[in-house]
Design a protein around this motif. Structure first.
Motif, mmCIF file in Angstrom:
data_model
loop_
_atom_site.group_PDB
_atom_site.id
_atom_site.type_symbol
_atom_site.label_atom_id
_atom_site.label_comp_id
_atom_site.label_asym_id
_atom_site.label_seq_id
_atom_site.Cartn_x
_atom_site.Cartn_y
_atom_site.Cartn_z
ATOM 1 N N UNK A 127 0.866 -1.063 -0.081
ATOM 2 C CA UNK A 127 0.069 0.082 0.008
ATOM 3 C C UNK A 127 0.934 1.226 -0.036
ATOM 4 N N UNK A 128 1.861 1.315 0.505
ATOM 5 C CA UNK A 128 2.898 2.408 0.634
ATOM 6 C C UNK A 128 3.852 2.371 -0.452
ATOM 7 N N UNK A 129 4.004 1.579 -1.299
ATOM 8 C CA UNK A 129 5.069 1.416 -2.458
ATOM 9 C C UNK A 129 4.359 2.562 -3.609
ATOM 10 N N UNK A 130 5.428 2.925 -4.426
ATOM 11 C CA UNK A 130 4.954 3.907 -5.734
ATOM 12 C C UNK A 130 3.862 3.101 -6.618
ATOM 13 N N UNK A 131 2.727 3.941 -6.905
ATOM 14 C CA UNK A 131 1.747 2.909 -7.571
ATOM 15 C C UNK A 131 1.708 3.180 -8.997
ATOM 16 N N UNK A 132 2.813 3.807 -9.620
ATOM 17 C CA UNK A 132 2.696 4.271 -11.166
ATOM 18 C C UNK A 132 2.662 2.939 -12.014
ATOM 19 N N UNK A 133 2.065 2.888 -13.187
ATOM 20 C CA UNK A 133 2.112 1.935 -13.931
ATOM 21 C C UNK A 133 2.689 2.449 -15.292
ATOM 22 N N UNK A 134 2.940 3.725 -15.418
ATOM 23 C CA UNK A 134 3.788 4.484 -16.436
ATOM 24 C C UNK A 134 3.238 3.894 -17.838
ATOM 25 N N UNK A 135 1.897 4.037 -17.816
ATOM 26 C CA UNK A 135 1.282 3.586 -18.973
ATOM 27 C C UNK A 135 0.565 4.704 -19.976
ATOM 28 N N UNK A 136 0.646 6.056 -19.643
ATOM 29 C CA UNK A 136 -0.121 6.967 -20.187
ATOM 30 C C UNK A 136 0.611 7.625 -21.409
ATOM 31 N N UNK A 137 1.797 8.038 -21.176
ATOM 32 C CA UNK A 137 2.498 9.062 -22.233
ATOM 33 C C UNK A 137 4.029 8.934 -22.083
ATOM 34 N N UNK A 138 4.707 8.986 -23.218
ATOM 35 C CA UNK A 138 6.035 8.859 -23.071
ATOM 36 C C UNK A 138 6.536 10.031 -23.968
#
Length: 512
Positions: A127-138
């Motif tokens: 729960x306290x980890x970074x949640x990013x999926x890095x999936x929206x833009x580059x």
């Protein structure tokens, strides 16, 4: 004796990859779950020799079956596609961003993170980890790729190998926990204009604005409050101003999140809201807010300043909730009327212009229609970002088609004149889904919109994916080159064209 089809139908997939039987996880949108490299792709037609660079694209893909069947498709792991083009040849590479989520779930061999942007639905251990999926833009900045998801800081990647370098905080200068999926890069000086919303934590109305020079040195930082908490997916900038857009996709309270609800819910009472802030030397008290009716704003076309001292913002405007998968609280996403066009004579959506007078005493604003097309994913010649411009490229529905495109996405791309409202278009057909385009200038000093368009086409007729290249000045003729992939990709979200080094350009990538 049963054949292979019968055997397969009678065998259940292992739980960790037993995906829900919903449109988000089946058919053309079934998870791909692979990394790939194709050297010297099959090319139909001829790629112009002046096209020299790489097209990068983000694709949300699911490595593991979600913990909750009602999760949304934009919660898949970020897979970055790179299409390298040189001397008329094209090579393809796809690689997942090694986010904390990706690494932890790969080690666990199952999903342990919960619903989109709701850490209270996670396995408690993460729960306290970074949640990013890095999936929206580059995007390309500081000689690296930045894979973006607006709930976390960017992930930096090597632009050639697509290896993940790790979370990027601009060498300690960016302290907000969130970062927009749509920063803007000034084409004249290379400055990066960006922000993070819910910057004080989940469901907070804090926004952090940042300005960096082309070398990544922080020039400005300003924190301020919004009138309510909403999905501030995109932003805009001019030479002297930054614009913040607050659509009525309202964040749920912490109590609601702890009950397992989705992060956002469409509000039928909140107004579409805009904020303007000086780009340089801003203070929290400088923010000015303007309001319209209850309506949807997804992505920015462009913004610029007029000779009258006013700020102009161009974008598609939709009169219902285009992100229908975030319905009003307690309502069904598939049936609620807020996610469907109204029957009151208004267009479903159109491309409009907003005018903001920094000296205005009235906070009410009204849109002016520029282009009468139902579309989204606006793109322009990025040499004209922050400036007055003439040409827009828009993903739209083919008005002459008997049926909408398969999968409910766009199948047509249009070239539009924002001054006259005139447009020309090409349709890929009812069996094909087209994605957002990127513009490739014919040369560094070519006139505005003189060049090429590149996009991804998912063909339902062949169950394969292609990369299309069109002449931007003759869009009606369709692709001049089709780069074929020997597999299917899922719908992507956003991408960027990064040109091979040219003299006097701000961005000079070192591509192999």
């Amino acid at each position: 004796m049963p054949d292979i089809a019968e055997c397969a139908a009678n065998l259940t997939a292992q739980p960790e990859v037993d995906f829900p039987d919903t449109p988000f996880f089946t058919g053309a949108e079934a998870p791909c779950r692979f990394e790939a490299e194709v050297y010297n792709c099959v090319v139909r037609g001829t790629i112009p020799p002046e096209i020299d660079g790489t097209y990068y694209r983000c694709m949300p893909d699911w490595s593991w079956a979600p913990l909750y069947e009602d999760d949304v498709f934009i919660n898949g792991d970020g897979a970055i596609d790179a299409v390298r083009i040189k001397d008329g040849h094209a090579d393809f590479k796809q690689k997942y961003v090694r986010t904390a989520k990706f690494a932890i779930e790969r080690a666990a061999r199952q999903a342990v993170y919960g619903k989109y942007r709701n850490r209270y639905t996670d396995d408690p251990r993460v729960q306290h980890e970074v949640h990013s999926t890095a999936n929206t833009h580059v995007i390309y900045f500081e000689n690296q790729l930045l894979a973006l998801k607006e709930d976390s800081k960017p992930y930096a990647m090597d632009p050639n190998s697509l290896e993940t370098r790790g979370l990027y905080n601009f060498n300690g200068q960016y302290t907000a926990p969130t970062f927009t999926a749509h920063p803007k890069i000034d084409p004249d000086n290379g400055e990066l204009i960006t922000m993070g919303y819910e910057a004080g934590g989940d469901a907070t109305n804090d926004v952090a604005y940042y300005l960096f020079d082309k070398n990544g040195r922080k020039l400005e930082e300003c924190w301020f409050k919004t009138p309510y908490v909403g999905m501030m997916h995109d932003m805009a900038a001019t030479k002297n101003w930054v614009l913040f857009i607050l659509p009525p996709l309202e964040a749920r309270s912490l109590d609601d999140l702890k009950k397992g609800n989705k992060h956002f819910a469409w509000s039928e009472t909140q107004r579409l809201t805009f904020g303007i802030l000086p780009r340089r030397n801003p203070k929290p008290e400088d923010i000015r807010w303007f309001h319209y009716d209850n309506a949807f704003y997804g992505h920015t076309g462009n913004a610029f300043e007029g000779d009258d001292g006013c700020i102009y913002l161009d974008a598609p405007l939709t009169y219902h909730n285009k992100f229908w998968f975030f319905p009003p609280a307690g309502e069904d996403a598939f049936t609620h009327s807020s996610g469907k066009p109204r029957n009151d004579g208004q267009p479903e959506s159109h491309y409009v212009r907003w005018k903001f007078d920094p000296k205005a005493t009235d906070s009410r604003v009204e849109p002016t229609e520029l282009i009468n097309l139902d579309g989204e994913m606006p793109k322009l010649d990025e040499r004209f970002v922050t400036k007055q411009y003439n040409t827009l490229f828009l993903a739209v529905h083919d008005r002459n088609a008997k049926y909408g495109p398969v999968g409910g996405v766009y199948n047509t791309m249009a070239r539009c004149n924002v001054n006259t409202g005139e447009y020309k278009y090409w349709s890929a057909g009812e069996h094909t889904a087209l994605h957002e385009v990127a513009f490739i200038p014919r040369a560094p000093d070519a006139p505005e919109a003189d060049g090429y368009l590149i996009t991804i086409a998912n063909r339902r007729d062949t169950s394969l994916t292609s990369i299309l290249i069109l002449n931007a000045t003759d869009i009606e003729k369709g692709p001049i080159a089709i780069i074929e992939l020997p597999f299917r990709l899922r719908n992507g979200i956003h991408g960027s064209w990064v040109r091979k080094e040219f003299e006097n350009t701000t961005v000079k990538p070192a591509l192999l």
